[in-house]
Design a protein around this motif. Structure first.
Motif, short mmCIF file in Angstrom:
data_model
loop_
_atom_site.label_atom_id
_atom_site.label_comp_id
_atom_site.label_asym_id
_atom_site.label_seq_id
_atom_site.Cartn_x
_atom_site.Cartn_y
_atom_site.Cartn_z
N GLU A 92 0.78 -1.21 -0.93
CA GLU A 92 -0.21 -0.42 0.17
C GLU A 92 0.89 1.15 0.20
O GLU A 92 0.85 2.24 -0.36
CB GLU A 92 -0.78 -0.15 1.01
CG GLU A 92 -1.62 -1.31 1.37
CD GLU A 92 -3.01 -1.15 2.66
OE1 GLU A 92 -2.28 -0.53 3.51
OE2 GLU A 92 -3.74 -1.61 2.75
N GLY A 93 2.15 1.15 0.24
CA GLY A 93 3.12 2.20 -0.14
C GLY A 93 3.26 2.73 1.09
O GLY A 93 3.46 3.71 1.28
N LYS A 94 2.81 2.37 2.40
CA LYS A 94 2.82 2.99 4.15
C LYS A 94 4.87 2.30 4.42
O LYS A 94 4.46 3.08 5.54
CB LYS A 94 1.68 2.31 4.96
CG LYS A 94 0.64 2.87 3.79
CD LYS A 94 -0.70 2.38 5.39
CE LYS A 94 -1.79 2.68 4.21
NZ LYS A 94 -3.20 1.79 5.25
N ALA A 95 5.20 1.41 3.42
CA ALA A 95 6.40 1.11 3.65
C ALA A 95 7.12 1.30 2.76
O ALA A 95 6.96 0.25 2.15
CB ALA A 95 6.53 -0.02 4.95
N GLU A 96 8.73 1.57 3.41
CA GLU A 96 9.24 1.51 1.66
C GLU A 96 10.33 0.50 1.80
O GLU A 96 10.97 -0.03 0.53
CB GLU A 96 9.73 3.14 1.53
CG GLU A 96 9.97 4.04 1.07
CD GLU A 96 10.48 5.02 0.24
OE1 GLU A 96 10.90 5.59 -0.72
OE2 GLU A 96 10.21 5.88 1.70
N MET A 97 9.98 -0.25 3.00
CA MET A 97 11.52 -1.70 3.44
C MET A 97 10.83 -2.56 4.44
O MET A 97 9.48 -2.45 4.76
CB MET A 97 12.26 -1.43 3.11
CG MET A 97 13.61 -0.07 3.26
SD MET A 97 14.81 -0.12 3.33
CE MET A 97 14.89 0.61 5.00
N LEU A 98 10.98 -3.55 3.85
CA LEU A 98 10.06 -4.93 4.66
C LEU A 98 11.57 -5.35 5.87
O LEU A 98 12.28 -5.49 4.67
CB LEU A 98 9.93 -5.88 3.82
CG LEU A 98 8.62 -6.66 4.22
CD1 LEU A 98 7.39 -6.19 5.03
CD2 LEU A 98 8.35 -7.63 2.93
N MET A 99 11.20 -5.69 6.65
CA MET A 99 12.46 -6.26 7.30
C MET A 99 11.84 -7.67 8.74
O MET A 99 11.01 -7.36 8.57
CB MET A 99 12.89 -5.38 8.58
CG MET A 99 14.36 -5.72 9.19
SD MET A 99 15.03 -4.41 10.13
CE MET A 99 16.19 -5.34 10.71
N LYS A 100 12.95 -8.57 7.94
CA LYS A 100 12.64 -10.04 8.36
C LYS A 100 12.99 -9.89 9.91
O LYS A 100 14.18 -9.31 10.72
CB LYS A 100 12.92 -10.61 8.33
CG LYS A 100 13.77 -12.80 8.50
CD LYS A 100 14.51 -13.47 8.83
CE LYS A 100 14.41 -15.00 9.19
NZ LYS A 100 15.14 -14.98 10.19
N GLY A 101 11.27 -10.37 11.31
CA GLY A 101 11.73 -10.50 12.55
C GLY A 101 12.25 -11.44 13.31
O GLY A 101 13.34 -12.38 12.08
N SER A 102 12.03 -12.03 14.11
CA SER A 102 11.78 -13.38 14.39
C SER A 102 10.95 -14.38 14.19
O SER A 102 10.19 -15.06 14.81
CB SER A 102 12.18 -13.30 16.11
OG SER A 102 10.75 -13.02 16.61
#
Length: 314
Positions: A92-102
């Motif tokens: 939706e364009g609300k975040a420019e990156m994705l990050m893996k958590g646990s």
């Protein structure tokens, strides 16, 4: 080693001139993943949105004295839901990156590759390690060591293009790309040598752009000038490669881990070819490696932003 981390430190320093990149962090429910996101935020690299079970995230923050008060938490009941919600934020364009958590990489990537709700583009999704090897005078990119198990010739075309685009985004245009095999001659009995030759011809014909390709090359003559000279290999890539293209996931994974565990290298990881860069970190990663992974992704996001602005007519 006085020069250890210098290559990563330069990448992180470049991010200080940029605005923090809004990043959806999927299921940051252990100390490593939560602290990694908050430390990157403290360096001004990213601005995290924490996606996962609210109570668990708050409890981890309290247990390990991590201040998460400045950051939004989006509640999700479990890791699968967190992956779906994080991907939705990016879509939706609300975040420019994705990050893996646990959560497991498969859980996150399963949400990423869904045809209707994921983050696929026309490119093949691939993984790249940006390796800081103390012995080398430059960072090197190794791909693909984590996603494409037995890539086809078409897959390798995308893997190479993704890696070239990554190198350019990091400030190293026109990288030298070595397509690895067990030898530097084309041998019909070794399919990877034939594919390497075909990929080089594809670059000659403009099907792969932005880099200088050569292959097949064995690892020694790809990265060591003396080895290339002994074998009388005349090439703009041999001995000076910036990008190493593995023939398959097993070879790439063993190469990257050999450098990590036997050559004291660090390996920052990123997933390319999706709508947004995806930061893949491991619980075993050092603080510097986690920050470098975030910095690499932020520079890719900035490069995409600049490309998009150039594409919009004035």
């Amino acid at each position: 080693m006085p020069d250890k981390h210098k290559k990563y430190e330069r990448l992180i320093a470049r991010c200080k001139a940029l605005s923090p990149v809004t990043t959806a962090v999927a299921h940051p429910c252990d100390e490593s993943s939560l602290r990694g996101a908050v430390e990157a935020a403290g360096m001004g690299i990213l601005h995290p949105i924490l996606v996962g079970p609210r109570d668990k995230i708050v409890a981890v923050a309290a247990q390990f004295d991590i201040d998460i008060t400045p950051y939004e938490i989006i509640d999700a009941p479990h890791s699968n839901a967190a992956a779906e919600l994080a991907v939705q934020l990016a879509r939706e364009g609300k975040a420019e990156m994705l990050m893996k958590g646990s959560l497991h990489t498969d859980e996150l990537m399963g949400a990423v590759v869904k045809s209707a709700t994921g983050l696929r583009t026309g490119a093949r999704i691939s993984h790249a390690f940006i390796m800081d090897v103390p012995k080398l005078d430059r960072a090197i990119i190794i791909t693909d060591a984590a996603i494409n198990i037995a890539p086809t010739l078409e897959d390798k075309k995308h893997i190479i293009q993704n890696a070239i685009n990554l190198s350019t985004a990091l400030g190293f245009p026109n990288p030298r790309v070595a397509i690895l095999s067990a030898m530097e001659t084309v041998n019909p009995a070794v399919p990877s040598t034939i594919e390497a030759a075909a990929l080089c011809k594809m670059a000659d014909r403009g099907q792969i752009t932005g880099g200088i390709l050569d292959g097949p090359l064995a690892l020694d003559n790809a990265i060591d000038l003396d080895a290339a000279k002994i074998k009388k290999i005349e090439s703009p890539v041999a001995g000076k490669a910036d990008i190493l293209i593995a023939p398959d996931l097993e070879a790439g994974n063993m190469l990257a881990k050999s450098l990590t565990f036997m050559a004291d290298a660090d390996a920052a990881g990123i997933v390319l070819g999706a709508r947004v860069p995806i930061i893949l970190t491991s619980r075993a990663d050092s603080v510097m490696t986690r920050l470098a992974s975030c910095a690499v992704a932020a520079l890719v996001a900035q490069s995409r932003r600049e490309s998009a602005s150039k594409a919009v007519p004035a």
